[in-house]
Design a protein around this motif. Structure first.
Motif, PDB file in Angstrom:
ATOM      1  N   UNK A 182     -12.812  12.728   2.954  1.00 50.27           N
ATOM      2  CA  UNK A 182     -11.775  11.746   2.873  1.00 50.27           C
ATOM      3  C   UNK A 182     -12.376  10.448   2.222  1.00 50.27           C
ATOM      4  N   UNK A 183     -13.460  10.118   2.942  1.00 48.72           N
ATOM      5  CA  UNK A 183     -14.338   8.974   2.291  1.00 48.72           C
ATOM      6  C   UNK A 183     -14.563   9.063   0.931  1.00 48.72           C
ATOM      7  N   UNK A 184     -14.764   9.956   0.314  1.00 49.76           N
ATOM      8  CA  UNK A 184     -15.060  10.195  -1.232  1.00 49.76           C
ATOM      9  C   UNK A 184     -13.463   9.923  -1.805  1.00 49.76           C
ATOM     10  N   UNK A 185     -12.497  10.559  -1.142  1.00 48.77           N
ATOM     11  CA  UNK A 185     -11.290  10.287  -1.914  1.00 48.77           C
ATOM     12  C   UNK A 185     -10.959   9.066  -1.862  1.00 48.77           C
ATOM     13  N   UNK A 186     -11.007   8.349  -0.913  1.00 50.05           N
ATOM     14  CA  UNK A 186     -10.673   6.820  -0.664  1.00 50.05           C
ATOM     15  C   UNK A 186     -11.336   5.980  -1.657  1.00 50.05           C
ATOM     16  N   UNK A 187     -12.747   6.368  -2.191  1.00 49.14           N
ATOM     17  CA  UNK A 187     -13.388   5.564  -3.025  1.00 49.14           C
ATOM     18  C   UNK A 187     -12.967   5.855  -4.474  1.00 49.14           C
ATOM     19  N   UNK A 207       2.047  -7.455  -3.475  1.00 49.53           N
ATOM     20  CA  UNK A 207       0.939  -6.524  -4.096  1.00 49.53           C
ATOM     21  C   UNK A 207      -0.135  -5.777  -3.346  1.00 49.53           C
ATOM     22  N   UNK A 208       0.523  -5.582  -1.889  1.00 52.81           N
ATOM     23  CA  UNK A 208      -0.146  -4.637  -0.847  1.00 52.81           C
ATOM     24  C   UNK A 208       0.260  -3.532  -1.028  1.00 52.81           C
ATOM     25  N   UNK A 209      -0.520  -2.342  -1.285  1.00 55.07           N
ATOM     26  CA  UNK A 209      -0.064  -1.043  -1.324  1.00 55.07           C
ATOM     27  C   UNK A 209      -1.109  -0.333  -0.277  1.00 55.07           C
ATOM     28  N   UNK A 210      -0.308   1.014   0.212  1.00 55.13           N
ATOM     29  CA  UNK A 210      -1.048   1.760   1.098  1.00 55.13           C
ATOM     30  C   UNK A 210      -1.299   3.028   0.312  1.00 55.13           C
ATOM     31  N   UNK A 211      -2.602   3.396   0.165  1.00 55.40           N
ATOM     32  CA  UNK A 211      -3.173   4.708  -0.553  1.00 55.40           C
ATOM     33  C   UNK A 211      -3.357   5.429   0.661  1.00 55.40           C
ATOM     34  N   UNK A 212      -2.518   6.724   0.374  1.00 57.50           N
ATOM     35  CA  UNK A 212      -2.446   7.936   1.309  1.00 57.50           C
ATOM     36  C   UNK A 212      -3.768   9.010   0.805  1.00 57.50           C
ATOM     37  N   UNK A 213      -4.224   9.385   2.015  1.00 60.23           N
ATOM     38  CA  UNK A 213      -5.517  10.191   1.551  1.00 60.23           C
ATOM     39  C   UNK A 213      -5.333  11.445   2.616  1.00 60.23           C
ATOM     40  N   UNK A 214      -5.055  12.556   1.861  1.00 59.04           N
ATOM     41  CA  UNK A 214      -4.712  14.047   2.580  1.00 59.04           C
ATOM     42  C   UNK A 214      -6.263  14.788   2.582  1.00 59.04           C
ATOM     43  N   UNK A 239      -8.526  16.807   5.435  1.00 58.61           N
ATOM     44  CA  UNK A 239      -9.115  17.032   6.803  1.00 58.61           C
ATOM     45  C   UNK A 239      -8.371  16.004   7.698  1.00 58.61           C
ATOM     46  N   UNK A 240      -7.121  15.777   7.757  1.00 57.52           N
ATOM     47  CA  UNK A 240      -6.161  14.940   8.260  1.00 57.52           C
ATOM     48  C   UNK A 240      -5.528  14.045   7.438  1.00 57.52           C
ATOM     49  N   UNK A 241      -4.963  13.053   8.014  1.00 53.94           N
ATOM     50  CA  UNK A 241      -4.163  11.797   7.014  1.00 53.94           C
ATOM     51  C   UNK A 241      -5.036  10.796   7.462  1.00 53.94           C
ATOM     52  N   UNK A 242      -5.166   9.981   6.245  1.00 56.22           N
ATOM     53  CA  UNK A 242      -5.861   8.540   6.163  1.00 56.22           C
ATOM     54  C   UNK A 242      -5.245   7.610   5.469  1.00 56.22           C
ATOM     55  N   UNK A 243      -5.417   6.641   5.796  1.00 54.59           N
ATOM     56  CA  UNK A 243      -4.765   5.232   4.908  1.00 54.59           C
ATOM     57  C   UNK A 243      -5.755   4.226   4.607  1.00 54.59           C
ATOM     58  N   UNK A 244      -5.408   3.819   3.374  1.00 58.70           N
ATOM     59  CA  UNK A 244      -6.160   2.617   3.116  1.00 58.70           C
ATOM     60  C   UNK A 244      -5.157   1.465   2.233  1.00 58.70           C
ATOM     61  N   UNK A 245      -5.176   0.139   3.039  1.00 57.12           N
ATOM     62  CA  UNK A 245      -4.374  -0.646   2.394  1.00 57.12           C
ATOM     63  C   UNK A 245      -5.057  -1.764   1.547  1.00 57.12           C
TER      64      UNK A 245
END
Length: 87
Positions: A43-48, A72-79, A81-87
């Protein structure tokens, strides 16, 4: 012709430096960096990867606008091993 200097290629070094200058900066607020560091490895790799796309002016793979947070703020969805979000 590519010139090798030590164990680096001088042309590649210039490309990497130019690429870094073109990227938009990331602003980590509060404990957000530590929270992303706490994501599972995949998930960390995908977020990066997604953040790098955004820095280069591209859209992330899975996102939605978060206009209530700010323009201009967007939510990035990471799927991963669970669900993760980065704004």
């Amino acid at each position: 012709m590519t010139k090798f200097t030590g164990n680096t290629v001088s042309g590649l070094t210039g490309h990497i430096q130019t690429d870094m200058l073109r990227r938009k900066p990331i602003r980590w607020l509060g404990d957000s960096l530590n929270r992303v560091r706490g994501f599972p490895d995949n998930a960390r790799h995908a977020a990066g990867t997604e953040l790098r796309h955004v820095q280069q002016g591209e859209l992330p793979a899975n996102w939605k606008p978060m206009t209530p947070v700010g323009p201009g703020v967007n939510e990035i969805r990471i799927h991963a091993n669970g669900e993760f979000r980065v704004l």
